[in-house]
Scaffold this active site. Structure first.
Site, PDB file in Angstrom:
ATOM      1  N   SER A  44       0.850  -1.180   0.000  1.00  0.00           N
ATOM      2  CA  SER A  44       0.000   0.000   0.000  1.00  0.00           C
ATOM      3  C   SER A  44       0.883   1.227   0.000  1.00  0.00           C
ATOM      4  O   SER A  44       2.082   1.168   0.276  1.00  0.00           O
ATOM      5  CB  SER A  44      -0.911   0.009   1.235  1.00  0.00           C
ATOM      6  OG  SER A  44      -0.147   0.282   2.395  1.00  0.00           O
ATOM      7  N   THR A  45       0.306   2.371  -0.296  1.00  0.00           N
ATOM      8  CA  THR A  45       1.082   3.610  -0.378  1.00  0.00           C
ATOM      9  C   THR A  45       1.690   3.993   0.967  1.00  0.00           C
ATOM     10  O   THR A  45       2.622   4.787   1.013  1.00  0.00           O
ATOM     11  CB  THR A  45       0.199   4.757  -0.879  1.00  0.00           C
ATOM     12  OG1 THR A  45      -0.979   4.839  -0.057  1.00  0.00           O
ATOM     13  CG2 THR A  45      -0.231   4.529  -2.315  1.00  0.00           C
TER      14      THR A  45
END
Length: 206
Positions: free
Chosen positions: A10-11
């Site tokens: 994920s970011t």
């Protein structure tokens, strides 16, 4: 047999390549030849991911798409998950998930046994994809609830909305000089919104 590694974080995670060594070891143990590594930091809720799309464009029928876990491949909505599965099937790829043993049977053709395991694997993939999506939805719900609680907390200021000291000083002076002036009038003179005037008033009373 050729394999393409897909790695996603994920970011908020630091490195999409975190699981690379483990997948390389898995591939070596299964006698797979890694011919492509695709890593990206992007939300699993997005279907259109650059590296995933590049993998699907580059891979050939009969090759393996290897992932660490289902949630690394998908936190997609049901409709998007069905779209991704259809794209993988259309390319003739074998989806192997390292932490889902039933998919390991897809590495080799096992006749009727392999067909049965493929059916079971597909059912488990759908179940785990649904769980990954629900987990993501629950996480978003918790975040939104936390933000809502902060908004109702006295004195909370949203990020990026720190008070403008000069403007607050101007509003304060106007309120002191004209105690009966309406908030709307003060806001016009100060060049701000009525909500800001109300916050200054609350701050004065505190």
């Amino acid at each position: 047999m050729n394999a393409h590694l897909y790695l996603r974080a994920s970011t908020k995670d630091q490195d999409a390549n975190r699981a690379k060594a483990a997948l390389e070891a898995f591939a070596a143990d299964k006698g797979l030849s890694i011919i492509g590594v695709y890593a990206e930091n992007i939300s699993g809720t997005k279907l259109n991911r650059p590296e995933l799309m590049r993998l699907l464009n580059s891979a050939s029928a009969g090759e393996i798409l290897l992932c660490e876990s289902v949630d690394r491949l998908s936190r997609l909505s049901q409709a998007d998950w069905e779209t991704l599965k259809a794209a993988i099937k259309a390319k003739g790829l074998r989806l192997v998930i390292a932490d889902l043993p039933t998919t390991h049977m897809l590495i080799d053709d096992k006749g009727i046994t392999g067909q049965i395991m493929e059916v079971i694997s597909n059912m488990l993939l759908d179940l785990m994809a649904t769980m990954a999506r629900l987990d993501q939805e629950k996480r978003v719900e918790r975040i939104n609830q936390g933000l809502a609680n902060k908004r109702t907390a006295e004195g909370w200021t949203p990020p990026g909305k720190a008070k403008n000291a000069a403007k607050w000083d101007k509003i304060t002076k106007l309120l002191i000089a004209h105690p009966t002036m309406s908030a709307d009038h003060v806001a016009k003179l100060a060049g701000c919104g009525v909500a800001t005037v109300s916050r200054v008033k609350r701050d004065q009373k505190a």
